[in-house]
Design a protein around this motif. Structure first.
Motif, PDB file in Angstrom:
ATOM      1  N   GLU A   6     -10.593  12.610  12.012  1.00 41.83           N
ATOM      2  CA  GLU A   6      -9.841  12.800  10.781  1.00 41.83           C
ATOM      3  C   GLU A   6     -10.651  12.357   9.569  1.00 41.83           C
ATOM      4  OE1 GLU A   6      -5.328  11.597   9.462  1.00 41.83           O
ATOM      5  OE2 GLU A   6      -6.601   9.977  10.225  1.00 41.83           O
ATOM      6  N   GLU A 189      -2.158  17.572   4.555  1.00 39.67           N
ATOM      7  CA  GLU A 189      -2.425  16.377   5.369  1.00 39.67           C
ATOM      8  C   GLU A 189      -3.434  15.471   4.669  1.00 39.67           C
ATOM      9  OE1 GLU A 189      -1.871  18.164   9.849  1.00 39.67           O
ATOM     10  OE2 GLU A 189      -3.627  18.769   8.707  1.00 39.67           O
ATOM     11  N   TYR A 190      -4.427  16.086   4.046  1.00 44.50           N
ATOM     12  CA  TYR A 190      -5.423  15.310   3.295  1.00 44.50           C
ATOM     13  C   TYR A 190      -4.763  14.569   2.130  1.00 44.50           C
ATOM     14  CZ  TYR A 190      -8.931  14.600  -0.381  1.00 44.50           C
ATOM     15  OH  TYR A 190      -9.687  14.064  -1.385  1.00 44.50           O
ATOM     16  N   PHE A 193      -2.818  11.665   3.377  1.00 49.86           N
ATOM     17  CA  PHE A 193      -3.739  10.604   3.807  1.00 49.86           C
ATOM     18  C   PHE A 193      -4.231   9.813   2.600  1.00 49.86           C
ATOM     19  CE2 PHE A 193      -7.936   8.889   4.573  1.00 49.86           C
ATOM     20  CZ  PHE A 193      -7.897   8.403   5.870  1.00 49.86           C
ATOM     21  N   ASN A 197      -3.399   5.878   1.866  1.00 51.81           N
ATOM     22  CA  ASN A 197      -4.485   4.908   2.004  1.00 51.81           C
ATOM     23  C   ASN A 197      -5.086   4.453   0.678  1.00 51.81           C
ATOM     24  OD1 ASN A 197      -5.203   4.662   5.101  1.00 51.81           O
ATOM     25  ND2 ASN A 197      -4.714   6.813   4.731  1.00 51.81           N
TER      26      ASN A 197
END
Length: 217
Positions: A6, A189-190, A193, A197
């Motif tokens: 990932e 999804e990126y 993420f 984070n």
């Protein structure tokens, strides 16, 4: 053995987003290794099947930190089959990173498994007495639904051979088979993420990149 992760796909998206902003991407969150690698970009709109927008890599082993940074941009912006990916396309992209392993010389042009092996073919063009070569990643023949012969013939055309394909010519092909690990990440999804984070959504020059994103320059 290094496998595709990932974090590698995130780094490719980071690199492309940073390119549009004129910045440097955040440091990668994976360790250095030396492997052949590929970066593939596809684009899906309105729920359609993702279509290829760029795919470039190297069959030679190289450092993957600089490799992914280089090929993330090369495949997105300099694949001669397609116009460069524009920043407004970001929300519709998916990125696949591939790490290539297990190189083996095949006994003949049929000595490989669809869906398991990628192929590198090398042969002499009998019409021009020149060497030709081409490769397909393991997922290509399976995705296209090709047989062994259809894959080999397609590779010969990809290599630039326009003459008659005969069985005797197929038998003269040198085939190297390899395997790969891959990881595919959609832009959504990126973005999730990055927000989880880093606490902020991906942005280009301060503008969040979401569906309907319009670049400010």
């Amino acid at each position: 053995m290094v496998v595709a992760t990932e974090e590698m796909a995130v780094y490719c998206f980071d690199t492309l987003v940073a390119h549009y902003s004129g910045d440097q991407p955040p440091p990668p969150a994976f360790e250095e290794g030396i492997h052949p690698l590929f970066v593939t970009w596809k684009k899906a709109t309105n729920g359609s099947e993702p279509r290829l927008r760029g795919c470039i890599g190297t069959l030679e082993a190289r450092q993957i930190l600089t490799g992914f940074k280089e090929y993330a941009l090369t495949s997105a912006l300099r694949d001669r089959r397609f116009p460069p990916i524009q920043s407004k396309e970001l929300p519709y992209l998916e990125c696949t990173v591939s790490i290539l392993t297990e190189y083996e010389t095949a006994a003949n042009h049929l000595d490989w498994e669809v869906g398991k092996h990628g192929l590198i073919i090398e042969f002499t063009d009998p019409d021009y007495n020149m060497r030709r070569s081409a490769t397909y990643l393991p997922e290509v023949p399976a995705h296209e639904g090709w047989t062994h012969l259809e894959t080999i013939d397609s590779l010969m055309r990809k290599a630039g051979y326009n003459g008659t394909i005969t069985e005797s010519l197929r038998k003269k092909i040198r085939v190297t088979r390899y395997q790969s690990t891959l990881y595919t990440m959609h832009y959504g999804e990126y973005a999730a993420f990055v927000k989880k984070n880093r606490g902020v959504a991906p942005a280009i020059n301060g503008a969040p990149v979401v569906n309907g994103f319009k670049p400010g320059h």
